[in-house]
Motif scaffolding. Sequence first.
Motif, PDB file in Angstrom:
ATOM      1  N   GLU A  39       0.831  -1.203   0.000  1.00  0.00           N
ATOM      2  CA  GLU A  39       0.000   0.000   0.000  1.00  0.00           C
ATOM      3  C   GLU A  39       0.864   1.251   0.000  1.00  0.00           C
ATOM      4  O   GLU A  39       0.605   2.189  -0.759  1.00  0.00           O
ATOM      5  CB  GLU A  39      -0.911  -0.006   1.238  1.00  0.00           C
ATOM      6  CG  GLU A  39      -1.646   1.295   1.488  1.00  0.00           C
ATOM      7  CD  GLU A  39      -2.573   1.702   0.353  1.00  0.00           C
ATOM      8  OE1 GLU A  39      -2.838   2.907   0.214  1.00  0.00           O
ATOM      9  OE2 GLU A  39      -3.030   0.818  -0.397  1.00  0.00           O
ATOM     10  N   LYS A  43       0.076   1.831  -3.441  1.00  0.00           N
ATOM     11  CA  LYS A  43      -1.309   2.246  -3.197  1.00  0.00           C
ATOM     12  C   LYS A  43      -2.310   1.203  -3.707  1.00  0.00           C
ATOM     13  O   LYS A  43      -3.352   1.538  -4.284  1.00  0.00           O
ATOM     14  CB  LYS A  43      -1.597   3.591  -3.861  1.00  0.00           C
ATOM     15  CG  LYS A  43      -0.739   4.725  -3.333  1.00  0.00           C
ATOM     16  CD  LYS A  43      -0.952   4.934  -1.847  1.00  0.00           C
ATOM     17  CE  LYS A  43      -0.072   6.027  -1.281  1.00  0.00           C
ATOM     18  NZ  LYS A  43      -0.182   6.137   0.193  1.00  0.00           N
ATOM     19  N   THR A  46      -5.733   1.391  -1.747  1.00  0.00           N
ATOM     20  CA  THR A  46      -6.383   2.677  -2.022  1.00  0.00           C
ATOM     21  C   THR A  46      -6.983   2.683  -3.422  1.00  0.00           C
ATOM     22  O   THR A  46      -8.095   3.191  -3.638  1.00  0.00           O
ATOM     23  CB  THR A  46      -5.374   3.833  -1.868  1.00  0.00           C
ATOM     24  OG1 THR A  46      -4.965   3.910  -0.493  1.00  0.00           O
ATOM     25  CG2 THR A  46      -6.001   5.159  -2.264  1.00  0.00           C
ATOM     26  N   ARG A  47      -6.286   2.113  -4.390  1.00  0.00           N
ATOM     27  CA  ARG A  47      -6.823   2.041  -5.753  1.00  0.00           C
ATOM     28  C   ARG A  47      -8.052   1.142  -5.802  1.00  0.00           C
ATOM     29  O   ARG A  47      -9.025   1.444  -6.504  1.00  0.00           O
ATOM     30  CB  ARG A  47      -5.753   1.527  -6.725  1.00  0.00           C
ATOM     31  CG  ARG A  47      -4.647   2.532  -7.008  1.00  0.00           C
ATOM     32  CD  ARG A  47      -4.004   2.241  -8.374  1.00  0.00           C
ATOM     33  NE  ARG A  47      -3.455   0.893  -8.434  1.00  0.00           N
ATOM     34  CZ  ARG A  47      -2.206   0.570  -8.086  1.00  0.00           C
ATOM     35  NH1 ARG A  47      -1.371   1.500  -7.646  1.00  0.00           N
ATOM     36  NH2 ARG A  47      -1.786  -0.678  -8.187  1.00  0.00           N
ATOM     37  N   GLY A  51      -9.519   5.243  -4.563  1.00  0.00           N
ATOM     38  CA  GLY A  51      -8.755   6.395  -4.110  1.00  0.00           C
ATOM     39  C   GLY A  51      -9.077   6.843  -2.701  1.00  0.00           C
ATOM     40  O   GLY A  51      -8.522   7.844  -2.231  1.00  0.00           O
ATOM     41  N   ARG A  52      -9.930   6.116  -2.024  1.00  0.00           N
ATOM     42  CA  ARG A  52     -10.302   6.486  -0.644  1.00  0.00           C
ATOM     43  C   ARG A  52      -9.384   5.755   0.330  1.00  0.00           C
ATOM     44  O   ARG A  52      -9.636   4.616   0.702  1.00  0.00           O
ATOM     45  CB  ARG A  52     -11.768   6.142  -0.384  1.00  0.00           C
ATOM     46  CG  ARG A  52     -12.758   6.964  -1.229  1.00  0.00           C
ATOM     47  CD  ARG A  52     -14.173   6.470  -1.047  1.00  0.00           C
ATOM     48  NE  ARG A  52     -14.325   5.105  -1.526  1.00  0.00           N
ATOM     49  CZ  ARG A  52     -15.388   4.351  -1.274  1.00  0.00           C
ATOM     50  NH1 ARG A  52     -16.374   4.806  -0.537  1.00  0.00           N
ATOM     51  NH2 ARG A  52     -15.449   3.114  -1.765  1.00  0.00           N
ATOM     52  N   SER A  53      -8.338   6.420   0.750  1.00  0.00           N
ATOM     53  CA  SER A  53      -7.329   5.784   1.598  1.00  0.00           C
ATOM     54  C   SER A  53      -7.877   5.417   2.969  1.00  0.00           C
ATOM     55  O   SER A  53      -7.510   4.378   3.535  1.00  0.00           O
ATOM     56  CB  SER A  53      -6.114   6.705   1.752  1.00  0.00           C
ATOM     57  OG  SER A  53      -6.493   7.944   2.301  1.00  0.00           O
ATOM     58  N   GLN A  54      -8.768   6.240   3.510  1.00  0.00           N
ATOM     59  CA  GLN A  54      -9.302   5.935   4.838  1.00  0.00           C
ATOM     60  C   GLN A  54     -10.184   4.693   4.789  1.00  0.00           C
ATOM     61  O   GLN A  54     -10.119   3.838   5.680  1.00  0.00           O
ATOM     62  CB  GLN A  54     -10.095   7.120   5.385  1.00  0.00           C
ATOM     63  CG  GLN A  54     -10.501   6.934   6.845  1.00  0.00           C
ATOM     64  CD  GLN A  54     -10.648   8.248   7.580  1.00  0.00           C
ATOM     65  OE1 GLN A  54     -10.624   9.308   6.981  1.00  0.00           O
ATOM     66  NE2 GLN A  54     -10.793   8.186   8.891  1.00  0.00           N
ATOM     67  N   ALA A  56      -9.882   2.256   2.673  1.00  0.00           N
ATOM     68  CA  ALA A  56      -8.960   1.139   2.481  1.00  0.00           C
ATOM     69  C   ALA A  56      -8.315   0.738   3.797  1.00  0.00           C
ATOM     70  O   ALA A  56      -8.154  -0.458   4.091  1.00  0.00           O
ATOM     71  CB  ALA A  56      -7.891   1.515   1.459  1.00  0.00           C
ATOM     72  N   CYS A  57      -7.952   1.742   4.597  1.00  0.00           N
ATOM     73  CA  CYS A  57      -7.331   1.461   5.903  1.00  0.00           C
ATOM     74  C   CYS A  57      -8.313   0.750   6.825  1.00  0.00           C
ATOM     75  O   CYS A  57      -7.947  -0.202   7.524  1.00  0.00           O
ATOM     76  CB  CYS A  57      -6.843   2.762   6.530  1.00  0.00           C
ATOM     77  SG  CYS A  57      -5.996   2.530   8.107  1.00  0.00           S
ATOM     78  N   PHE A 126      -0.855   4.389   4.762  1.00  0.00           N
ATOM     79  CA  PHE A 126      -1.848   4.927   3.831  1.00  0.00           C
ATOM     80  C   PHE A 126      -1.733   6.441   3.692  1.00  0.00           C
ATOM     81  O   PHE A 126      -2.540   7.062   3.019  1.00  0.00           O
ATOM     82  CB  PHE A 126      -3.261   4.575   4.312  1.00  0.00           C
ATOM     83  CG  PHE A 126      -3.604   3.121   4.241  1.00  0.00           C
ATOM     84  CD1 PHE A 126      -4.378   2.624   3.196  1.00  0.00           C
ATOM     85  CD2 PHE A 126      -3.176   2.235   5.217  1.00  0.00           C
ATOM     86  CE1 PHE A 126      -4.709   1.274   3.133  1.00  0.00           C
ATOM     87  CE2 PHE A 126      -3.503   0.893   5.161  1.00  0.00           C
ATOM     88  CZ  PHE A 126      -4.269   0.406   4.110  1.00  0.00           C
TER      89      PHE A 126
END
Length: 209
Positions: A39, A43, A46-47, A51-54, A56-57, A126
Amino acid sequence: MASPLTIYSLVDFNQKSLLISALSIAFNPLFWNIVARQEYHNKVLTRIFGGRSQAACYALAITIFSLGLFRDYLYERALRHQPSHPLLETDAATYAGYALLAAGNVLVISSTYRLGITGTFLGDYFGILMDSIVTGFPFSVTDAPMYHGSTMSFLGTALVYGKPAGVLISIWVLTVYTIALTYENPFTAEIYAKRDRERAAGKESKKAR
């Protein structure tokens, strides 16, 4: 030092559940370190989450938490298949076990409270960084309260069940986490060092204007 015969009388190494438990303990930190580094560099998650990293986390957090529950289930199942020992079936050993479980959970829960979900579950990989290093309890007691608290819980469970195999597995847990920390701590420190360098460069750029 105990003879091999004594060790084999305390721990039944022929039980596959013991090996499965040991492998699951080793797998979890290996999994989250590999995924988190992918990640950070590529990424990947996230992809996947647009594109929403939060988001994904949080998905990784749920996965890690679920794997932890499954690991604990495998550990308790392994203990049920192992011989007990009279020295670990005393009231003193049981009380010590519950005390370790309580203390271990305090470390884990309080560190999660201090860090939050993203801080606990690798949010820095992230790009979700904390403003500053947390130094209050439980980090004033240990620099790795999640790992040390988890190890204490494993040992506490071993004592409550009265199983020498659990003590052996607890040593394995500590070993695995110690190895994991040698990879995680420097990498995480570099993430924050990079952030600090970028901030410093930004301030210098503003002064030069």
